[in-house]
Enzyme design. Structure first.
Site, PDB file in Angstrom:
ATOM      1  N   SER A  22       3.755 -73.929 101.636  1.00 54.70           N
ATOM      2  CA  SER A  22       3.415 -72.534 101.898  1.00 54.70           C
ATOM      3  C   SER A  22       4.180 -71.999 103.105  1.00 54.70           C
ATOM      4  O   SER A  22       4.000 -70.842 103.493  1.00 54.70           O
ATOM      5  CB  SER A  22       1.901 -72.397 102.130  1.00 54.70           C
ATOM      6  OG  SER A  22       1.475 -73.299 103.117  1.00 54.70           O
ATOM      7  N   ASN A 109      -8.014 -77.285 106.622  1.00 52.74           N
ATOM      8  CA  ASN A 109      -8.872 -76.378 105.844  1.00 52.74           C
ATOM      9  C   ASN A 109      -9.580 -75.360 106.737  1.00 52.74           C
ATOM     10  O   ASN A 109      -9.618 -74.170 106.424  1.00 52.74           O
ATOM     11  CB  ASN A 109      -9.903 -77.175 105.041  1.00 52.74           C
ATOM     12  CG  ASN A 109      -9.251 -78.023 103.970  1.00 52.74           C
ATOM     13  OD1 ASN A 109      -8.049 -77.911 103.734  1.00 52.74           O
ATOM     14  ND2 ASN A 109     -10.031 -78.888 103.329  1.00 52.74           N
ATOM     15  N   HIS A 155     -11.073 -29.698  85.985  1.00 52.49           N
ATOM     16  CA  HIS A 155     -10.322 -29.969  84.745  1.00 52.49           C
ATOM     17  C   HIS A 155      -8.863 -29.515  84.862  1.00 52.49           C
ATOM     18  O   HIS A 155      -8.245 -29.156  83.863  1.00 52.49           O
ATOM     19  CB  HIS A 155     -10.969 -29.275  83.543  1.00 52.49           C
ATOM     20  CG  HIS A 155     -12.448 -29.466  83.454  1.00 52.49           C
ATOM     21  ND1 HIS A 155     -13.036 -30.531  82.810  1.00 52.49           N
ATOM     22  CD2 HIS A 155     -13.475 -28.733  83.972  1.00 52.49           C
ATOM     23  CE1 HIS A 155     -14.351 -30.436  82.902  1.00 52.49           C
ATOM     24  NE2 HIS A 155     -14.648 -29.362  83.619  1.00 52.49           N
ATOM     25  N   SER A 276      19.220 -35.953  92.129  1.00 53.66           N
ATOM     26  CA  SER A 276      19.556 -36.578  90.857  1.00 53.66           C
ATOM     27  C   SER A 276      21.062 -36.779  90.809  1.00 53.66           C
ATOM     28  O   SER A 276      21.821 -35.965  91.342  1.00 53.66           O
ATOM     29  CB  SER A 276      19.110 -35.665  89.716  1.00 53.66           C
ATOM     30  OG  SER A 276      19.889 -35.913  88.565  1.00 53.66           O
ATOM     31  N   LYS A 282      18.282 -30.668  91.273  1.00 58.64           N
ATOM     32  CA  LYS A 282      17.029 -31.402  91.460  1.00 58.64           C
ATOM     33  C   LYS A 282      16.764 -31.815  92.911  1.00 58.64           C
ATOM     34  O   LYS A 282      17.658 -32.221  93.638  1.00 58.64           O
ATOM     35  CB  LYS A 282      17.048 -32.674  90.607  1.00 58.64           C
ATOM     36  CG  LYS A 282      17.061 -32.386  89.133  1.00 58.64           C
ATOM     37  CD  LYS A 282      15.681 -32.067  88.611  1.00 58.64           C
ATOM     38  CE  LYS A 282      14.937 -33.340  88.477  1.00 58.64           C
ATOM     39  NZ  LYS A 282      14.222 -33.498  87.248  1.00 58.64           N
ATOM     40  N   GLU A 289       5.862 -40.175  94.331  1.00 58.41           N
ATOM     41  CA  GLU A 289       5.781 -40.944  93.079  1.00 58.41           C
ATOM     42  C   GLU A 289       5.703 -42.451  93.362  1.00 58.41           C
ATOM     43  O   GLU A 289       4.967 -43.191  92.703  1.00 58.41           O
ATOM     44  CB  GLU A 289       6.993 -40.636  92.195  1.00 58.41           C
ATOM     45  CG  GLU A 289       6.946 -39.215  91.641  1.00 58.41           C
ATOM     46  CD  GLU A 289       8.240 -38.805  90.942  1.00 58.41           C
ATOM     47  OE1 GLU A 289       9.120 -39.660  90.719  1.00 58.41           O
ATOM     48  OE2 GLU A 289       8.368 -37.616  90.627  1.00 58.41           O
TER      49      GLU A 289
HETATM   50  N1  ARG Z   1      -1.383 -74.156 103.036  1.00 59.96           N
HETATM   51  C1  ARG Z   1      -2.756 -74.388 102.834  1.00 59.96           C
HETATM   52  C2  ARG Z   1      -3.432 -73.093 102.414  1.00 59.96           C
HETATM   53  O1  ARG Z   1      -2.843 -72.095 102.574  1.00 59.96           O
HETATM   54  C3  ARG Z   1      -3.365 -74.890 104.089  1.00 59.96           C
HETATM   55  C4  ARG Z   1      -4.547 -75.778 103.885  1.00 59.96           C
HETATM   56  C5  ARG Z   1      -4.119 -77.052 103.337  1.00 59.96           C
HETATM   57  N2  ARG Z   1      -5.180 -77.973 103.227  1.00 59.96           N
HETATM   58  C6  ARG Z   1      -5.102 -78.994 102.376  1.00 59.96           C
HETATM   59  N3  ARG Z   1      -6.083 -79.780 102.347  1.00 59.96           N
HETATM   60  N4  ARG Z   1      -4.070 -79.149 101.624  1.00 59.96           N
HETATM   61  O2  ARG Z   1      -4.504 -73.064 101.876  1.00 59.96           O
END
Ligand code: ARG
Length: 457
Positions: A22, A109, A155, A276, A282, A289
């Site tokens: 990540s 975590n 409406h 345009s 235009k 938009e």
């Molecule tokens: N990159 C993980 C997330 O975004 C971090 C937590 C990872 N924990 C694990 N037990 N793999 O959730």
């Protein structure tokens, strides 16, 4: 080297590493990650789990890493799987073995739960600030257009006359509610998950309330399994962002209509329009938009996260890593849209004459003509029928009620006198609507004053 390499006998497959990683996106919250770690070691030292010297070494290492990432001396590469591992590995490289104590009593975590909350909290403030600026712009528009008459629609048919101040005031209320939704989200998210560990707390004597106060939370979360698996606050945040986009999109739709050749209520500034490649005449409202178009993308983030979460057993599951990219994208989208929208409306020109003549030519004063008859003793249902005949008369001749002769009026109902013209003037129609929340200038000024107090609070 992986943080968790100990029980493994093989290197991770490269595709698995990349799929799992990540760091490409969670590097966005390195500030928050380091802030959380500093609070964590400060608490560990207070509890006697680390010595003060160890704490100071770790904190100076972390501060150095933060400064070096910010000034570009330390480049976040793809070798580590996430920002947490990257910071920890760098800390150990900088300060040696003492760096290995940073993660005492903590899991990634609860760490990622904390980082994402800190990040969201900061971004809530940033979005709120942009909404405040937008509201100030709307407020100026309102102050300047208390007597700018225009048709109010139901409406998408002309209904009754209002003013531009009144119309814009409707959006003022919407964005005000959006700010309060953001504030609610912040209040509910503002409990610190750190110390929840992987899911079941830790055996170290952590002072979770102390960590929470160092990080300006209202308190610590109450259940460690919930702490690491709660993403409700992101769902609420994405819902609030979706509602902001829905409001912006409705306003954009009106801007597009108002700027069209048929309406000509406003002219968008050249700096906020595009041309345009083939049609030289235009001037297109592309920004409006695009804001309308990007709304779907923010809704998508909300639905996506709801779907990710719906089948997850307690506690942490890697699925939750999917919360990040879509939230980051939604935040960037919403911030960009509010800023551009604010620029667009603060530079547009308002064609007051077109607005007013559109209100006149659409029989928006028909209700007031009926009220005139009622005030002269005609029952409302009969008055409704008489004015219906007036409208038919005008439509056949392509004129407005204001353009009929008194003779013509009298031919339809003898109750009409010369003061009918005054009774159906735009100004009269609007001025008479003075109940709280209506477009009448007196009450509108009162609302504008209340809005002013709100903006300054
Ligand atoms: N990159 C993980 C997330 O975004 C971090 C937590 C990872 N924990 C694990 N037990 N793999 O959730």
């Amino acid at each position: 080297m992986k943080l968790w390499g100990g029980r493994f006998t093989k290197e991770t497959n490269e595709l698995v590493h990349n799929f799992n990683a990540s760091i490409g996106f969670d590097q966005k919250f390195y500030h928050q990650d380091i802030r959380g770690s500093i609070a964590h070691v400060t608490m560990l030292a207070k509890q006697g789990i680390l010595t003060e010297a160890e704490r100071d070494t770790i904190i100076s290492g972390l501060t150095g890493i933060e400064a070096d990432i910010t000034n570009g001396a330390l480049v976040i590469d793809g070798s580590q799987e996430d920002i947490h591992s990257f910071v920890e590995a760098n800390l150990i490289a900088r300060v040696g073995d003492v760096g290995k104590k940073l993660h005492t009593g903590r899991s990634r975590n609860d760490q990622v739960a904390l980082d994402m909350k800190l990040y969201t909290r900061d971004e809530i403030d940033a979005v709120d600030e942009l909404l405040h600026t937008l509201l100030k712009e709307l407020h100026t528009l309102m102050k300047e257009n208390v007597t700018t008459y225009m048709p109010g629609f139901t409406h998408l048919q002309k209904a009754q006359p209002v003013t531009l101040a009144h119309h814009v005031g409707a959006y003022f209320e919407m964005f005000k509610r959006d700010r309060s939704r953001l504030a609610d989200t912040k209040t509910r998210l503002n409990f610190c998950p750190l110390g929840a560990g992987a899911l079941a707390g830790t055996t170290y004597p952590l002072d979770r309330e102390y960590t929470a106060s160092l990080l300006e939370f209202s308190g610590a979360t109450q259940n460690s399994m919930d702490s690491v698996s709660d993403r409700d606050y992101l769902i609420e945040f994405l819902s609030a962002l979706s509602t902001i986009m829905m409001h912006l999109s409705r306003f954009c739709e009106e801007i597009i209509l108002w700027n069209s050749n048929e309406y000509r209520f406003i002219d968008l500034d050249d700096a906020y329009s595009t041309g345009s490649s083939i049609m030289p005449q235009k001037k297109n409202p592309d920004i409006a938009e695009l804001v309308r178009g990007k709304t779907g993308r923010v809704y998508g983030a909300l639905i996506s996260l709801l779907t990710t979460m719906k089948g997850l057993p307690l506690a942490y599951n890697k699925d939750m890593q999917e919360d990040k990219e879509l939230t980051f994208d939604a935040i960037d989208t919403v911030k960009g849209c509010i800023s551009l929208f604010t620029g667009m409306i603060s530079t547009m020109r308002i064609n007051k004459t077109n607005m007013e003549s559109s209100a006149k030519n659409g029989f928006t004063n028909a209700t007031d003509a009926a009220d005139y008859l009622v005030n002269h003793g005609v029952p409302f249902r009969d008055a409704h029928g008489i004015v219906g005949q007036l409208v038919l008369f005008c439509e056949q001749r392509g004129i407005a009620l204001d353009d009929m002769t008194l003779l013509d009026y009298k031919s339809i109902s003898p109750v009409f006198e010369a003061d009918i013209y005054d009774a159906i003037r735009m100004e009269t129609c609007v001025n008479k609507r003075n109940t709280l929340g209506a477009p009448g200038p007196e009450v509108m000024k009162e609302v504008i004053a209340r809005n002013e107090a709100y903006l300054n609070q």
